[in-house]
Design an enzyme around this catalytic site. Structure first.
Site, PDB file in Angstrom:
ATOM      1  N   CYS A   1       0.795  -7.950   0.038  1.00  0.00           N
ATOM      2  CA  CYS A   1       1.042  -6.761   0.845  1.00  0.00           C
ATOM      3  C   CYS A   1       2.507  -6.643   1.250  1.00  0.00           C
ATOM      4  CB  CYS A   1       0.123  -6.747   2.055  1.00  0.00           C
ATOM      5  SG  CYS A   1      -1.611  -6.514   1.586  1.00  0.00           S
TER       6      CYS A   1
ATOM      7  N   GLU B   1      -3.235  -2.665   4.038  1.00  0.00           N
ATOM      8  CA  GLU B   1      -1.874  -2.186   3.773  1.00  0.00           C
ATOM      9  C   GLU B   1      -1.791  -1.461   2.437  1.00  0.00           C
ATOM     10  OE1 GLU B   1      -1.260  -6.401   5.595  1.00  0.00           O
ATOM     11  OE2 GLU B   1      -2.841  -5.299   4.560  1.00  0.00           O
TER      12      GLU B   1
ATOM     13  N   HIS C   1      -6.643  -4.462   0.268  1.00  0.00           N
ATOM     14  CA  HIS C   1      -6.226  -4.816   1.628  1.00  0.00           C
ATOM     15  C   HIS C   1      -5.836  -3.537   2.355  1.00  0.00           C
ATOM     16  CE1 HIS C   1      -5.058  -9.295   0.820  1.00  0.00           C
ATOM     17  NE2 HIS C   1      -6.174  -8.957   0.182  1.00  0.00           N
TER      18      HIS C   1
ATOM     19  N   CYS D   1       0.008 -10.461   3.975  1.00  0.00           N
ATOM     20  CA  CYS D   1       0.011 -11.538   2.996  1.00  0.00           C
ATOM     21  C   CYS D   1       1.156 -11.295   2.007  1.00  0.00           C
ATOM     22  CB  CYS D   1      -1.337 -11.578   2.268  1.00  0.00           C
ATOM     23  SG  CYS D   1      -1.590 -10.215   1.105  1.00  0.00           S
TER      24      CYS D   1
END
Length: 150
Positions: free
Chosen positions: A86, A55, A53, A83
């Protein structure tokens, strides 16, 4: 009064690049003392890595550049509410401030869903600022999925 400079346009750039790669259009940038440390867009499909992801990639890059495992005093700008995975990484990295654009009613982990930073086992909670460039962030996300559903 302190002037606020947003780095969300840079996160949006990363999100748009992710979309052109066929990735969910999420972008993230990490800033420390007004200096850009790292930027990334989602790369889960490209890298065949469910943890890739935006992040996570930005946190890894910033930590590597600084040679540290914690980004104390740093800020992260993300186009979409992080999410749970993260959000936990942001907490573990001890990032001071989280700025995000659009809420994620389906998969968010900050103000939606499990609310990671409110959990008793969360050791660090950043200052949270939501709604930064919200309309533009949400539109990018919705357009991406609208095109996918055709």
């Amino acid at each position: 009064m302190t002037n606020f400079t947003t780095f969300m346009p840079l996160a949006l750039e990363q999100a748009k690049k992710a979309a052109t790669r066929g990735e969910v259009p999420v972008g993230a940038v990490i800033v420390l003392n007004g200096v850009l440390l790292a930027s990334a867009g989602n790369r889960t499909r490209e890298l065949n890595d469910p943890t890739a992801h935006a992040e996570i990639l930005a946190i890894r890059d910033a930590c590597s550049k600084l040679g540290v495992d914690r980004l104390i005093g740093a800020s992260i700008y993300v186009t979409l509410e992080p999410c749970p995975m993260c959000a936990a990484a942001i907490s573990n990295a001890r990032i001071a401030k989280l700025f995000y654009g659009a809420n994620d009613k389906k998969s968010g982990g900050v103000c939606q869903g499990p609310r990671i930073f409110s959990h008793s086992q969360c050791h660090h909670k950043p200052d949270i600022y939501d709604g930064i460039s919200e309309a533009e962030c949400a539109a990018l996300f919705h357009e991406f999925f609208k095109d996918k559903r055709r």
